[in-house]
Structures are given as structure tokens and as C-alpha cells.
Design an enzyme around this catalytic site. Structure first.
Site, mmCIF file in Angstrom:
data_model
loop_
_atom_site.group_PDB
_atom_site.id
_atom_site.type_symbol
_atom_site.label_atom_id
_atom_site.label_comp_id
_atom_site.label_asym_id
_atom_site.label_seq_id
_atom_site.Cartn_x
_atom_site.Cartn_y
_atom_site.Cartn_z
ATOM 1 N N HIS A 196 39.273 35.768 49.161
ATOM 2 C CA HIS A 196 38.920 35.152 48.002
ATOM 3 C C HIS A 196 39.748 36.354 46.823
ATOM 4 O O HIS A 196 39.362 37.575 47.294
ATOM 5 C CB HIS A 196 37.429 34.849 47.839
ATOM 6 C CG HIS A 196 36.821 35.244 46.664
ATOM 7 N ND1 HIS A 196 36.563 35.611 45.603
ATOM 8 C CD2 HIS A 196 35.711 33.576 47.141
ATOM 9 C CE1 HIS A 196 36.785 34.442 44.988
ATOM 10 N NE2 HIS A 196 35.447 33.514 45.175
ATOM 11 N N ARG A 201 34.186 34.327 36.155
ATOM 12 C CA ARG A 201 35.686 33.163 35.508
ATOM 13 C C ARG A 201 35.542 32.509 34.762
ATOM 14 O O ARG A 201 35.602 32.070 34.036
ATOM 15 C CB ARG A 201 36.948 34.022 35.883
ATOM 16 C CG ARG A 201 37.622 34.817 36.924
ATOM 17 C CD ARG A 201 38.675 35.261 37.926
ATOM 18 N NE ARG A 201 37.910 35.239 39.106
ATOM 19 C CZ ARG A 201 38.258 33.916 39.827
ATOM 20 N NH1 ARG A 201 39.785 33.319 39.641
ATOM 21 N NH2 ARG A 201 37.470 33.265 41.364
#
Lengths: 337, 636
Positions: B250, B270
């Protein structure tokens, strides 16, 4: 390189133990669990401690830090002063297995005794319809990570081993509340059951459980108080009230849930009154007889190898633990009279 | 020497008490089998609780155009077409039923306005598809399954007088060896953590649901239990592993403070406007857009910023590239000296959104950084870097029955420990539905398997003696190395040499280093006694971590291309001929063997769900010709 800090960690097992002193390096940004891990890696590889996620999501690393029940992974070292000695001890309410690991099976027993979700009859999977506002109340309680800090801190069972049998504890009160508030749960008497069989009456809402909850669940305000209030509503019957005034408590055994309460198999009286019974208790609950587990042919297993557990079946039934609770016995100890 | 061994008899033993294990156990008990659940930790503490996003199932509650075929397509795309097509198909078809079933167990998902289960958007899913409960979906799943098991135990209590008569949980119990009778599973041997006493489960069918291998890496979002036990047990029992080179890193794990290193920072940071910056304050992702994605991503910061409010007329910012691209970019920035003080980069949302919006949209991230790191994300940037998150590879299984491939019979696997379902890269949200779908299948088929057996396999005394000896060895050895040191060294080898970006020379070196470690692990010694001794437990886990790491390193060296969770600096692109190959690991004595096996071919009606331009990126010319022939025939 971090500074050396002083730690006292309880080492021992069920036969006893004491606090051992350690000097250990602590770096910026670390939590107490990191320090325990460093002790394991560098000084004492067999120091026993439970942990899993290290992110406050699994509720495994419950311990008492400077006497306060906390998660080791959520207690930052920066909350202590540099010269402070940090004392780490196992949860006090549960029997010690070794070092910081305690036997928390009490909680799993209570979980089994709490009646499960009852799916609504006639609603097939995929057809459940609920509104967000209605599920949110229960969702608050389903945030519980089962760290058992609330169970550990609750003064009803902390240092009161004798209350453990009748008292399920805050964790299971929020479970009962969660199901009570579940929009589709088919069981109707969650509150009465919590009062009659889970010992909710012992709780005198001191909110200690809410204070220690790492998930910030409002255990007392949102679960226990609403559960108690509505039970009180139904129990406030003038005749019962008059009865309470006229009779002595021991003459009124069980009156607490008499009015308006559906009959519950095995429902217990409020156990706090046990202390007052010396000698014969004519209202004691007698455990129902239990058949030993038999196999398909209707016979007892011939040997341990074919039985479903190690050791032979108990003639008193498998859920009986000894010593038996005093309210189940007709015996008065001579010293007490 | 005589050692006391507690013996139990069960029809089905499920190793692992996460989502897959509990679901398998429920199914096996519902099929009338006496079932044991072995949990390495306490009941309900499984790593499944860490899953935040949700469980992907094409229920079509939010967008009615969603169906299993769209979900199937998304899954295959996500895995870069290396998935076992049948598993992806079953998964997409059965996931909705498995989710609805949870509601009958008492689960409370977030709702839509009309009272159905709400579904959220997630990377790689075409429509909103993830059933969720805020950002604690994994916890809800575990608790629901745990409570369903308790409710089954209550039924059994009412009927037989004992909670444990048909399904029993053995908490804090570790299995160290599977025991066979010829090729058939006969039992599982292990120890209770509490007492260190040994226990033997005699059972004709075993379901592995032990999760992943992340503990072999220094920076990981995985817990201590993730030591590849199931992978190693399967190998030693004669089963095979596939796709072991594919690990998902990740891109945004926490890197500061050290105590939380590796813990995930969700992608939504994000998605909601957070940007990645290096130590020079530059949004570096604009330099890392690969050619294949050039057209879909913004070229200027202004365009990227406009996308959040007007996605139809602007291209998305490069911070939202696939996980592997972002992870590689961060890796490179740090390597070239533009990293943050703690060795990551900055993820900044504080300068992008007003504080109240951040708290509203990202409550748990706000809470996580405040409580764990003392960082207020509304005021300062977070420090993030790649973290080892999930292993796509695992036990090679029959897609329909979850039975392990290889020589062994009676062994089943479900969840992260099994391989094939996710191909080279897993989509977010697909793991929770994976473990429900294949957990159920594993439990069901394990039960059926025991019905068909003429006689119960028997455990040989000599095998049992060997298992006891192996388990006690670290305690009886003096002067060997400390298991914690060995684990750190193993993590260093895997993190440095078999990490996100891999190179031939480093992979070769890793194999040499792993061979040295094997010698040292063979001589490990643990101080203390048998009662709850974590040093001893780690010493026993080490040998599992080691053999699984060897599989990963070998397969990574063999696969000369970059695809999904496997990136080779020396072979930076995807190669269609490698898409046809599964790398299969087996054990010969204690040596890891690697062989090439062809990937099962998609059925015509499934491959026709894709269009030709998309397929042309993945298939070889011959495969494309075959596809064209099919299309022609269909047109007739």
C-alpha cells in the site's frame, strides 16, 4: 538513540509474582507496547503480553499502566515525564496466566449467556430494510473492540469475585442494548432479561466503564441508563411498591421482577441479597437436572477418545462450576451466626 | 521422553478464526459436522478487523446498472488478467448473497435512503459497490460471524446441554504441523499458548484460513500472527502454492511515529484532495505518470485541482494512479534524498481543505493521527510511505470446492491464504467478499468430503513423536540465537532485497541470505518455559516465515516481467506470454521447487465480456486470434 527510562513490570503467574525493575531505551513517538516489545527483544524474551493490530482496533493489549486500565498501543510515552517510572501490571479483575496475560474467559462465558440476535420471521435475506438513523444507535455499540477494559474497571466485579456469577458487565449491557435497539430484532424482552438475568441492577452508574472505553462509547449514558429507565417504567407498579414497604426483603424474594415481567426460565433473583441469607433459603434456585451427553446410539461415550471433550462428563452437568454459589446451598456456616 | 498430549476428535478442523475461518466453520456446523475452530489469538481479534473500506458485492443498491458481470470485469482488470477466472466468476456471482446472509446474523451495515445496504465507491470498481459500516467494516464482519457462532452454540446448548458439543473455539492455540495418513489429512498438532501443553486434533478434513505473510517484512500493516503458517503447513503436507511473487504494498502507510509504522492511511485521503509532496515541497507525482496512463491524468496542478469539483471536464490528478505506481514513485523520491525526516514523503490535506471538511470527511484518519501520532491533520501534513499489506499468492485450490491442489486430500483453503482469486493485484473491497464466498465453499466442501470417506484416516504415532520433538527443540537447545534477532534479519532481507522494486542481482543475493538464515533458524533457541512464552512461539513461527519467504524470492526471480504486485526494475513492462504462466511452488524434502503451469483459460462467454482493445494489452497474438475467431462465430 533514545533515553533510558525506568519501568516496573509485573512478572509472575497464578502462584504469585512481583514488580520487576527494568531500564529500557525509549525513542520519540513510542507507546508503552513498543517498550514491552523492546524488553522482549533485548532483555527478557519470555515476557508474556497479548497484542495484535497495534492500532487500537483489536483490543488485545489491555493492561494497567500506572494503575489505569489502558490499551498498551494507545498509551504514548510522551504522556509521562522523563523521570517518571512507568508501572505496568496485568488486568486486576481477571486471573493472571503469566506476566501481563490474564484469563479473560469470564467475558466469553458472559457472551454465550447473552441471547443472540433473533432474525425477524418471514423476512428473507436481501429484504431487510432499515433507516440509517435507526441503525446508528446500535452501531455505536457495535464499535466495541472487546478490550474488556470496562469489565476490568467495573467495581461490581473488580475485587468482588463473588459478583461475577450474577453480573454480566458493561460489555454485555451494551450488547443487550444494541439488540434492544436493533430495528429488526424479534426478541422483545431484552431489557427485562438484562435486569433479571444479567445483573444490571448491580450497576449504580458510576460511569467508570465509559471513562476507560478506548472507542469512546457512551456506555452508561446511551446503553445502561436507557435500559434501566424503561425497565423501571414497567416495574413501577403500586402494588409491588406497597409490598416492598410492608414485607422484609427476604420475605419478598423475587418480587423485583414479579410485576409485568414475562416469565423467564432460570431467571435469577438479585444476587446482592445473598449476603443476607444465613441458614436456610427456601426460595433458592435448584439447578435443573442434566442428562450426560450421549452419542447417536443413546449411549454414553465409552472412553475419552470418543467423547467431545477431554475428561469424563460431569455427573452434575457441564455448566456447573465448583464451589457452588451460596444461594444454591442450604448451609449456614457456624462462625457466621 | 513422554509428553502429555490432549486429544480431540472432530469432523472438520478450521485453522484460523478470521472472516474466512469463521464462515467456513459456520457452514461446516450447519452441514451437521462436528467442527473445531483454532484461533492463534483470542476469539474475535482476527486481522480481518483491520479492513476499513468495505465488502465488494454487486447488489446494485446505489447504481442499478451494477451486476456480477461488471464486478467480474473489474476484478480481472485489477488482477491484470492473471486471476483464476472461475474464482473471480464465483466471487462476483455469490458475493451479494453472502452479504445479505450477514444481515440475518445481525450485521448492521450503513443504509441507503430507501433502507437498503449502502454501497460506496472504491478504486477499480466501476460502480459504488462496497457494503460498509463507516470505516470499520472488518470489525463488523468479525463480530457478526463471532456472534453467529455463539448463537449456534446456544442452539446446541438447548439441545444437548453443552455449548461446545458441535462447534468449539480453541482460542490462543497454534497448529505447528498437519499429520497425514498416506495422502489423506488425518489431524493437526499444536500447542496451547497459555500452558504450552500440546494438543492433537484428529480430523479427516482441515480448512486453512490463516491469512497472510506480512510479518516477514519490516514495514507492514499486518499483525504478529501473519507468519504464513497456513502457507507453510500446506506446503509441508504436499499442497502447492501459486502467485507467491505478488505482494501488495500500500503506498501510504504511516511512517512516523515508529510505533505505528506501517499502519494504513486510507486511499480516500487522496481521493478527497490530499496531495503528495517531497521535502522540497514539490508535488512530485506529476513526474511519475507512465505513458500508458498519460491520457487519463492531469498534466498541471491546476487541471488536477479542478477535477475534484468537475470530473467530467478535467483529468484526475496523478496522486490517484494505481497503488503500485504511487508506491514506486514514493520509493524513488526517498531514495534520491527528497524524503521526509522519517523516511517517507508528505501527504498534505491541511493546506487543501478547511479543517471542518477534513473532520467530516475523514473522521477516522483525523482520530488515528491524533491518538496515535499526536499529529493534527487539519494543521500539518502526514508522513507516509509504502507498507506491505496483502499477499495475492497462496495455496493453489480448486475454484469450486476450495480443495488444495497437489498430492494431499482433505485439505481446503480460503481467504488470504489461498491464491488465484486476485491474480497479480487485489482490488480494495474484494478481500472481505472473497473470504465470505470461499469461506462458505470451503466449509461446505470439507463437510461433503468427510461424508464420502470410507474410513477415518489415522495419525501415526511416529509422526506425532516427530512433531513433538520439533516443537520442543528450541526450548531444549542452548546457546542458539535469539528468535527476535533472526526475525529482524529475515525482515531486513525481505524488505531490502525482495521489496517493492526487485532486481535480479538482489533477488539472487536474497536466496543466498535466506539459505544462511535457514541454517541459523535450525539452531534457534528460546529461553524460559512452556507457559505463554512468546519467544518460543516466535521461534516456531520462524520456520514458516522462512519457507514462505523462499517461495516469494524464488518466484520473484523467475518471473521476468512487471505485473501488479511484482515489479522488476530490469523487466519494467508487462509481457503477454507471462500472463499464461502460473508459478507453482512445492516442497521436496525441505527444498522449495518451482515449476511453470499454464493458467486456466477463460470460457468463451466470459472473455467476450471484454472488448478487444482492452484485451490486446494483455493477450498474446495467438490468443487474440482465437478471440477474433470466437467473435466472428458469435456474429454469425
Amino acid at each position: 538513540m533514545g533515553a533510558k527510562r525506568r519501568f516496573k513490570v509485573w512478572r509472575g503467574d497464578e502462584t504469585g509474582g512481583d514488580l520487576k525493575d527494568y531500564e529500557v531505551e525509549v525513542n520519540e513517538g513510542e507507546v508503552v507496547l513498543d517498550v514491552i516489545h523492546r524488553l522482549q527483544a533485548t532483555q527478557t524474551p519470555d515476557l508474556a503480553c497479548r497484542w495484535n493490530c497495534k492500532a487500537g482496533k483489536c483490543g488485545s493489549c489491555s493492561m494497567e499502566i500506572n494503575g489505569t486500565p489502558r490499551l498498551g498501543c494507545m498509551t504514548r510515552m510522551s504522556t509521562f515525564t522523563e523521570d517518571e517510572t512507568v508501572t505496568v501490571t496485568p488486568l486486576r479483575t481477571f486471573p493472571v496466566i503469566r506476566d501481563l496475560v490474564t484469563d479473560v474467559s469470564f467475558n466469553y462465558e458472559k457472551a454465550r449467556q447473552t441471547p443472540a440476535f433473533a432474525p425477524p420471521v418471514g423476512v428473507p435475506p436481501g429484504q431487510y430494510r432499515m433507516q440509517q438513523v435507526d441503525v446508528e444507535r446500535s452501531q455505536e455499540f457495535r464499535k466495541c473492540i472487546e478490550c474488556f477494559l470496562c469489565q476490568n474497571t467495573c467495581h461490581v466485579v473488580r475485587d468482588h469475585e463473588e459478583n461475577k456469577r450474577a453480573f454480566a458487565g458493561p460489555r454485555y449491557f451494551i450488547r443487550a442494548a444494541e439488540l434492544d435497539m436493533h430495528p429488526l430484532d424479534a426478541k422483545e424482552d431484552r431489557k427485562e432479561y438484562a435486569q433479571a438475568s444479567m445483573g444490571m441492577g448491580y450497576c449504580n452508574i458510576t460511569k467508570c466503564c465509559t471513562e476507560v472505553c478506548p472507542e469512546h462509547i457512551k456506555i452508561t449514558d446511551n446503553a445502561i441508563i436507557p435500559m434501566k429507565e424503561r425497565v423501571v417504567d414497567r416495574r413501577y407498579d403500586p402494588l409491588v411498591w406497597l409490598g416492598r414497604k410492608i414485607f422484609r426483603r427476604d420475605q419478598l424474594d423475587g418480587a423485583g421482577q414479579a410485576a409485568g415481567t414475562p416469565s423467564l426460565v432460570g431467571a435469577r433473583t438479585e444476587g446482592s441479597e445473598v449476603e443476607q441469607h444465613h441458614g436456610l433459603n427456601w426460595h433458592r434456585e435448584i439447578p435443573p437436572p442434566q442428562a450426560a451427553p450421549v452419542d447417536e446410539t443413546g449411549r454414553l461415550p465409552i472412553s475419552e477418545i470418543t467423547a467431545d471433550r477431554a475428561g469424563g462428563p460431569s455427573p452434575f452437568g457441564d455448566d456447573q462450576t465448583f464451589p457452588l454459589p451460596p444461594e444454591g446451598l442450604n448451609y449456614a456456616h457456624p462462625e457466621r451466626d | 521422553m513422554t509428553t502429555r498430549i490432549e486429544r480431540h476428535h472432530y469432523d472438520v478442523v478450521v485453522i484460523g478464526a478470521g472472516g474466512a475461518g469463521l464462515r467456513a466453520a459456520i457452514e461446516s456446523r450447519l452441514a451437521g459436522k462436528k467442527t473445531a475452530i483454532i484461533s492463534k489469538s483470542l476469539f474475535g481479534k482476527a486481522h480481518t478487523v483491520m479492513a476499513e473500506g468495505g465488502a465488494a458485492a454487486a447488489m446494485g443498491n446505489v447504481n442499478s446498472r451494477d451486476n456480477w458481470m461488471v464486478h467480474y470485469r473489474d476484478t480481472m482488470r485489477g488482477g491484470k488478467f492473471l486471476n483464476n477466472f472461475r474464482m473471480a466468476e464465483l466471487h462476483a456471482k455469490e458475493a451479494p448473497d453472502r452479504i445479505w446472509e450477514l444481515e440475518t446474523y445481525g450485521a448492521l451495515f450503513d443504509r441507503t435512503k430507501d433502507g437498503k445496504i449502502s454501497q460506496r465507491n472504491f478504486g477499480g470498481h466501476e460502480y459504488p459497490r462496497l457494503a460498509h459500516v463507516g470505516d470499520r467494516t472488518g470489525l463488523e464482519l468479525i463480530r457478526t460471524l463471532q456472534q453467529k457462532i455463539v448463537s449456534l452454540q446456544q442452539e446446541d446448548k438447548a439441545e444437548t446441554g453443552s455449548y461446545d458439543s458441535r462447534i468449539r473455539v480453541f482460542a490462543e492455540t497454534t497448529i505447528t504441523e498437519l499429520l497425514l495418513d498416506g495422502d489423506r489429512v488425518a489431524g493437526a498438532f499444536g500447542y496451547y499458548r497459555e500452558t504450552g501443553e500440546f494438543v492433537l486434533f484428529e480430523a479427516p478434513a482441515i480448512v486453512l484460513a490463516t491469512g497472510g505473510v506480512g510479518r516477514s517484512y519490516k514495514v507492514t500493516s499486518n499483525s504478529w500472527e501473519y507468519t504464513g503458517d497456513g502457507h507453510a503447513l500446506a506446503l509441508r503436507a504436499g499442497a502447492t502454492l501459486i502467485n507467491m511473487e505478488f505482494l501488495q504494498f500500500h503506498p501510504t502507510g504511516m511512517v512516523w511515529p515508529p510505533s505505528v509504522k506501517g499502519i494504513l492511511v486510507t486511499e480516500s485521503v487522496r481521493g478527497d484532495g490530499g496531495v503528495l509532496k517531497n521535502s522540497e515541497g514539490k508535488r512530485f507525482m506529476f513526474n511519475y505518470v507512465p505513458d500508458v496512463f498519460r491520457k487519463q491524468y492531469a498534466e498541471t496542478e491546476e487541471e488536477g485541482d479542478r477535477w475534484y469539483t468537475d470530473p467530467d471536464n478535467n483529468r484526475r490528478p496523478p496522486e490517484l494512479l494505481p497503488r503500485d505506481e504511487v508506491a514506486r514513485a514514493i520509493n524513488n523520491e526517498v531514495k534520491e534524498g527528497r524524503g521526509s525526516p522519517a523516511g517517507g514523503v508528505f501527504l498534505d490535506v491541511s493546506s487543501r481543505l478547511p479543517a471542518e471538511v477534513i473532520i467530516k470527511k475523514l473522521p477516522s484518519m483525523h482520530h488515528q493521527f491524533k491518538e496515535l501520532a499526536g499529529v493534527d491533520i487539519t494543521k500539518e501534513p502526514m508522513e507516509v510511505g509504502p507498507t506491505c499489506h496483502y499477499v495475492m499468492g497462496g495455496v493453489e485450490v480448486d475454484p469450486d470446492t476450495a480443495a488444495a491442489a497437489g498430492t494431499v486430500q482433505g485439505l481446503f483453503a480460503a481467504g488470504e491464504v489461498s491464491g488465484g482469486m486476485h491474480g497479480s493485484n487485489r482490488l480494495g473491497g474484494n478481500s472481505l467478499s472473497d473470504l465470505l464466498v470461499f469461506g462458505k465453499r470451503a466449509g461446505e466442501h470439507a463437510a461433503t468430503y468427510t461424508d464420502a470417506l470410507p474410513t477415518r484416516p489415522r495419525v501415526a504415532q511416529s509422526d506425532l513423536d516427530t512433531a513433538v520433538e520439533t516443537a520442543l527443540a528450541p526450548l531444549q537447545r542452548d546457546g542458539g540465537e535469539n528468535p527476535y534477532t533472526l526475525q529482524q534479519d529475515l525482515q531486513a532481507v525481505m524488505g531490502d532485497l525482495v521489496g517493492i522494486i526487485r532486481r535480479k542481482g538482489e533477488l539472487e543475493e536474497s536466496l543466498v541470505r535466506l539459505a544462511e538464515l535457514r541454517e541459523r533458524v535450525g539452531k534457534v533457541s528460546a529461553a524460559g518455559g512452556r507457559r505463554y512464552n512468546p519467544g518460543w512461539h516466535l521461534a516456531l513461527d520462524l520456520r514458516n516465515m522462512l519457507v514462505v519467504s523462499e517461495c516469494t524470492a524464488k518466484a520473484a526471480l523467475e518471473r521476468e516481467e512487471s505485473r501488479g504486485g511484482h515489479t522488476r526494475e530490469d523487466f519494467p513492462s508487462m509481457r503477454p506470454e507471462w500472463r499464461q504462466v502460473n508459478l507453482v511452488c512445492s516442497l521436496d524434502g525441505d527444498k522449495v521447487q518451482l515449476e511453470h503451469k499454464p493458467l486456466p483459460k477463460m470460457r468463451p462467454e466470459l472473455i467476450q465480456l471484454f472488448d478487444r482493445t482492452e484485451l490486446s494489452k494483455y493477450l498474446t497474438d495467438e490468443e487474440l486470434a482465437e478471440f477474433d475467431a470466437l467473435a466472428e462465430e458469435a456474429a454469425k
